[in-house]
Each structure stands twice: as structure tokens, then as C-alpha cells.
Design a protein around this motif. Structure first.
Motif, PDB file in Angstrom:
ATOM      1  N   TRP A  15       0.834  -1.204   0.000  1.00 26.52           N
ATOM      2  CA  TRP A  15       0.000   0.000   0.000  1.00 26.52           C
ATOM      3  C   TRP A  15       0.870   1.257   0.000  1.00 26.52           C
ATOM      4  CZ3 TRP A  15      -0.148   3.667   3.983  1.00 26.52           C
ATOM      5  CH2 TRP A  15      -1.103   4.687   3.814  1.00 26.52           C
ATOM      6  N   ALA A  16       1.829   1.320   0.912  1.00 22.13           N
ATOM      7  CA  ALA A  16       2.684   2.505   1.010  1.00 22.13           C
ATOM      8  C   ALA A  16       3.497   2.712  -0.258  1.00 22.13           C
ATOM      9  CB  ALA A  16       3.618   2.377   2.216  1.00 22.13           C
ATOM     10  N   SER A  17       3.850   1.602  -0.912  1.00 21.85           N
ATOM     11  CA  SER A  17       4.722   1.675  -2.079  1.00 21.85           C
ATOM     12  C   SER A  17       3.972   1.894  -3.384  1.00 21.85           C
ATOM     13  CB  SER A  17       5.547   0.382  -2.188  1.00 21.85           C
ATOM     14  OG  SER A  17       6.287   0.145  -1.016  1.00 21.85           O
ATOM     15  N   THR A  18       2.642   1.770  -3.378  1.00 20.37           N
ATOM     16  CA  THR A  18       1.900   1.891  -4.630  1.00 20.37           C
ATOM     17  C   THR A  18       0.784   2.926  -4.556  1.00 20.37           C
ATOM     18  OG1 THR A  18       0.506   0.005  -3.984  1.00 20.37           O
ATOM     19  CG2 THR A  18       2.419  -0.463  -5.351  1.00 20.37           C
ATOM     20  N   VAL A  19      -0.172   2.735  -3.655  1.00 19.77           N
ATOM     21  CA  VAL A  19      -1.302   3.665  -3.576  1.00 19.77           C
ATOM     22  C   VAL A  19      -0.819   5.074  -3.259  1.00 19.77           C
ATOM     23  CG1 VAL A  19      -3.443   4.208  -2.364  1.00 19.77           C
ATOM     24  CG2 VAL A  19      -2.894   1.833  -2.930  1.00 19.77           C
ATOM     25  N   VAL A  20       0.014   5.194  -2.242  1.00 17.63           N
ATOM     26  CA  VAL A  20       0.530   6.509  -1.863  1.00 17.63           C
ATOM     27  C   VAL A  20       1.465   7.041  -2.932  1.00 17.63           C
ATOM     28  CG1 VAL A  20       1.866   7.771  -0.139  1.00 17.63           C
ATOM     29  CG2 VAL A  20       0.229   6.030   0.581  1.00 17.63           C
ATOM     30  N   LEU A  21       2.280   6.171  -3.496  1.00 16.06           N
ATOM     31  CA  LEU A  21       3.183   6.593  -4.563  1.00 16.06           C
ATOM     32  C   LEU A  21       2.403   7.126  -5.760  1.00 16.06           C
ATOM     33  CD1 LEU A  21       6.092   6.745  -5.591  1.00 16.06           C
ATOM     34  CD2 LEU A  21       5.849   4.387  -6.380  1.00 16.06           C
ATOM     35  N   LYS A  22       1.312   6.469  -6.107  1.00 16.00           N
ATOM     36  CA  LYS A  22       0.490   6.935  -7.236  1.00 16.00           C
ATOM     37  C   LYS A  22      -0.086   8.316  -6.954  1.00 16.00           C
ATOM     38  CE  LYS A  22      -3.180   5.407 -10.351  1.00 16.00           C
ATOM     39  NZ  LYS A  22      -4.085   4.289 -10.695  1.00 16.00           N
ATOM     40  N   ALA A  23      -0.543   8.533  -5.721  1.00 12.28           N
ATOM     41  CA  ALA A  23      -1.084   9.845  -5.373  1.00 12.28           C
ATOM     42  C   ALA A  23       0.001  10.912  -5.430  1.00 12.28           C
ATOM     43  CB  ALA A  23      -1.714   9.793  -3.981  1.00 12.28           C
ATOM     44  N   ALA A  24       1.184  10.586  -4.921  1.00 14.49           N
ATOM     45  CA  ALA A  24       2.271  11.569  -4.891  1.00 14.49           C
ATOM     46  C   ALA A  24       2.794  11.892  -6.285  1.00 14.49           C
ATOM     47  CB  ALA A  24       3.411  11.053  -4.014  1.00 14.49           C
ATOM     48  N   SER A  25       2.696  10.937  -7.216  1.00 12.51           N
ATOM     49  CA  SER A  25       3.228  11.151  -8.559  1.00 12.51           C
ATOM     50  C   SER A  25       2.210  11.752  -9.519  1.00 12.51           C
ATOM     51  CB  SER A  25       3.751   9.826  -9.134  1.00 12.51           C
ATOM     52  OG  SER A  25       2.716   8.876  -9.241  1.00 12.51           O
ATOM     53  N   SER A  26       0.998  11.993  -9.044  1.00 16.81           N
ATOM     54  CA  SER A  26      -0.032  12.549  -9.912  1.00 16.81           C
ATOM     55  C   SER A  26       0.242  14.023 -10.182  1.00 16.81           C
ATOM     56  CB  SER A  26      -1.408  12.397  -9.272  1.00 16.81           C
ATOM     57  OG  SER A  26      -1.536  13.290  -8.176  1.00 16.81           O
ATOM     58  N   PRO A  27      -0.276  14.562 -11.292  1.00 11.67           N
ATOM     59  CA  PRO A  27      -0.054  15.972 -11.608  1.00 11.67           C
ATOM     60  C   PRO A  27      -0.599  16.919 -10.552  1.00 11.67           C
ATOM     61  CG  PRO A  27      -0.868  14.783 -13.525  1.00 11.67           C
ATOM     62  CD  PRO A  27      -1.008  13.855 -12.352  1.00 11.67           C
ATOM     63  N   ASP A  28      -1.529  16.454  -9.709  1.00 13.92           N
ATOM     64  CA  ASP A  28      -2.119  17.333  -8.698  1.00 13.92           C
ATOM     65  C   ASP A  28      -1.285  17.442  -7.428  1.00 13.92           C
ATOM     66  OD1 ASP A  28      -4.278  17.797 -10.329  1.00 13.92           O
ATOM     67  OD2 ASP A  28      -5.413  16.098  -9.537  1.00 13.92           O
ATOM     68  N   SER A  29      -0.180  16.677  -7.333  1.00 16.71           N
ATOM     69  CA  SER A  29       0.657  16.763  -6.142  1.00 16.71           C
ATOM     70  C   SER A  29       1.176  18.173  -5.978  1.00 16.71           C
ATOM     71  CB  SER A  29       1.838  15.797  -6.246  1.00 16.71           C
ATOM     72  OG  SER A  29       1.386  14.466  -6.245  1.00 16.71           O
ATOM     73  N   ARG A  30       1.233  18.613  -4.755  1.00 16.46           N
ATOM     74  CA  ARG A  30       1.636  19.987  -4.486  1.00 16.46           C
ATOM     75  C   ARG A  30       3.140  20.146  -4.577  1.00 16.46           C
ATOM     76  NH1 ARG A  30      -2.397  23.115  -2.315  1.00 16.46           N
ATOM     77  NH2 ARG A  30      -4.276  21.966  -1.750  1.00 16.46           N
ATOM     78  N   THR A  31       3.564  21.352  -4.945  1.00 15.52           N
ATOM     79  CA  THR A  31       4.970  21.708  -5.042  1.00 15.52           C
ATOM     80  C   THR A  31       5.271  22.770  -4.009  1.00 15.52           C
ATOM     81  OG1 THR A  31       4.425  23.310  -6.756  1.00 15.52           O
ATOM     82  CG2 THR A  31       5.092  21.138  -7.494  1.00 15.52           C
ATOM     83  N   PRO A  32       6.570  23.105  -3.767  1.00 15.86           N
ATOM     84  CA  PRO A  32       6.901  24.008  -2.672  1.00 15.86           C
ATOM     85  C   PRO A  32       6.224  25.365  -2.713  1.00 15.86           C
ATOM     86  CG  PRO A  32       8.857  22.895  -3.450  1.00 15.86           C
ATOM     87  CD  PRO A  32       7.760  22.546  -4.410  1.00 15.86           C
ATOM     88  N   GLY A  33       5.848  25.855  -3.890  1.00 18.66           N
ATOM     89  CA  GLY A  33       5.226  27.162  -3.970  1.00 18.66           C
ATOM     90  C   GLY A  33       3.757  27.169  -3.628  1.00 18.66           C
ATOM     91  N   GLN A  34       3.178  25.982  -3.409  1.00 14.11           N
ATOM     92  CA  GLN A  34       1.757  25.894  -3.127  1.00 14.11           C
ATOM     93  C   GLN A  34       1.524  25.710  -1.636  1.00 14.11           C
ATOM     94  OE1 GLN A  34       1.364  22.612  -6.060  1.00 14.11           O
ATOM     95  NE2 GLN A  34      -0.433  23.734  -6.727  1.00 14.11           N
ATOM     96  N   GLN A  35       0.363  26.092  -1.184  1.00 15.37           N
ATOM     97  CA  GLN A  35       0.022  25.974   0.220  1.00 15.37           C
ATOM     98  C   GLN A  35      -0.714  24.670   0.472  1.00 15.37           C
ATOM     99  OE1 GLN A  35      -2.167  29.277   1.722  1.00 15.37           O
ATOM    100  NE2 GLN A  35      -2.393  28.426   3.779  1.00 15.37           N
ATOM    101  N   ALA A  36      -0.210  23.907   1.454  1.00 17.83           N
ATOM    102  CA  ALA A  36      -0.847  22.636   1.780  1.00 17.83           C
ATOM    103  C   ALA A  36      -1.994  22.855   2.740  1.00 17.83           C
ATOM    104  CB  ALA A  36       0.177  21.686   2.404  1.00 17.83           C
TER     105      ALA A  36
END
Length: 235
Positions: A192-213
Motif C-alpha cells: 500500500w505505502a509503495s503503490t497507492v501513496v506513490l500513485k497519489a504523490a506522482s499525480s499531476p495534482d501533487s503539491r509543489t513548494p510554492g503551493q500551500q498545503a
């Protein structure tokens, strides 16, 4: 340099996504625990490669830190998941978790991460309590912009893990440490940690340092907790 993947009629810039396992190798991890951990990570790799294939905008780079009486890079070079091979961990010593986090923090500095990276994924695996200054190590991570943006997960291996420490590492009340009580649960949770979360983190919607979490920089859906199979040995 940003890699560019060429497609018919277009060029797509890829962004690095650093995935780091932080693995407890203290003496209490002997036997089934360390064997199951090595097996579980190897089992997760094909699914991680599938995630990479589905997300060509991300270059998934894997490595690992191990910690016992000291902390060291078990696999130091950030390696594309397509060619990454797991090297079995061995055990011995106590639980220098704080030192391991300090090693990771050095790699999250902006001059090493760059400014186009996707949020890194840090997965902490432990069966016990830190024997050094865990808090100072976590502070080293959290004082860095990429440390604050990282997706931090933790998996307790057996009932003896310090859940409070693992929760502090995660840093969000909405995300809880996962408790693996046997080898089957550990395999499920690492996958789960290696796939589901990885897929979410690698999606175009993942936040970058200039964005507010908001709550966390990547939406994480916790996996269902499966009942313990009584036919399997408990850690």
C-alpha cells in the motif's frame, strides 16, 4: 537537469519523486520480522514499476536508510524504480532512529532536491523505541521546505513499536501508523505505502513548494485494517 520524455508530437518534462524507506535493523528485528520486511519490499517493486508506467510525468527514484546502533545508507544512490533492486537487510544493535532521520534530512535540502520535484515519500518501519534523540532528527527534517512537503508514513512491525513516535513522524492526526502483526499484514501495508501513496504523490495534482498545503500535500486514503489470520504466527 529536468529529463524530457518525448511523445509523438510533444515533449513531456518529468519531475523527480524521491521514495525513501527508513528501516529498523536493530537486534529485535531478528527472524520473521526482518525476513518478512525484505520479502515485502521485493514483492512491492513490480507494482511500483506499474505505477511509474502509469505516471510518465514522474521519475520515481528509490533508496533506503537502515538503522541499528548507527544509521547508514543501505542503498544510497537514487535509482529509477525500473532498475531498482532490493538488497536484503541484516540486523544487530540498538535503534538509532534519530540518526537515520538526520541522514534523510541532508538529502531533502533544496540544492539536492531541486525545485521541480514532486513531494518525496518517506516510509519509516520499526518494531521498537528509539535509543537516541529521535526528536532532533525529526526537527532536522521539518525545518526544511521539502521536509514539510514530504508524505511521511510509518509502519509498526509487531506490538512493541512506539506508536507515539511513529505518529510524531507522520505529523498529521488524520494519518495513523499502520500496525503489522504478522508477515501477511506487513506485505499488505508495504505494498500500500509503495503503490497507492506513490500513485497519489506522482499525480499531476501533487503539491509543489510554492503551493500551500491544507492537511497534507497529497491526499492519502488509509487502507482497511484486515483481521489477524489466526493461522499465521504473530510477530
Amino acid at each position: 537537469m529536468v529529463n524530457v520524455i518525448k511523445r509523438p508530437g510533444e515533449a513531456l518534462a518529468t519531475r523527480p519523486l524521491h521514495f525513501i524507506w527508513i528501516a529498523d535493523c536493530s537486534g529485535s528485528m531478528h527472524g520473521d520480522k526482518i525476513n518478512s520486511l525484505n520479502f515485502a519490499i521485493k514483492e512491492a517493486l513490480p507494482a511500483m514499476r506499474s505505477v511509474a508506467d502509469e505516471n510518465p510525468n514522474a521519475e520515481i527514484l528509490c533508496r533506503a536508510v537502515s538503522f541499528d546502533s548507527s544509521a547508514k545508507w543501505h542503498i544510497e544512490t537514487p535509482t529509477p524504480v525500473e532498475t531498482f533492486n532490493w538488497i536484503d537487510l541484516s540486523i544487530g544493535g540498538v535503534t538509532s532512529m534519530g540518526a537515520a532521520l538526520k541522514l534523510v534530512a541532508k538529502e531533502l535540502e533544496t540544492d539536492k532536491m531541486g525545485d521541480r520535484a514532486l513531494p518525496p515519500v518517506l516510509v519509516l518501519l520499526s518494531d521498537g523505541c528509539p535509543t537516541d534523540d529521535f526528536r532532533s532528527g525529526l526537527n532536522e527534517i521539518m525545518k526544511l521546505p521539502w521536509g514539510k512537503k514530504a508524505v511521511k508514513l510509518s509502519i509498526a512491525i509487531g506490538a512493541g513499536a512506539d506508536l507515539d513516535v511513529l505518529q510524531q513522524f507522520i505529523g498529521h492526526s488524520e494519518i495513523q501508523p499502520l500496525v503489522a502483526n504478522n508477515s501477511a499484514q506487513l506485505v499488505d501495508y508495504i505494498r500500500w505505502a509503495s503503490t497507492v501513496v506513490l500513485k497519489a504523490a506522482s499525480s499531476p495534482d501533487s503539491r509543489t513548494p510554492g503551493q500551500q498545503a491544507s492537511v497534507t500535500n497529497v491526499p492519502v486514503q488509509m487502507p482497511p485494517v484486515k483481521p489477524i489470520d489466526s493461522s499465521l504466527d504473530v510477530f
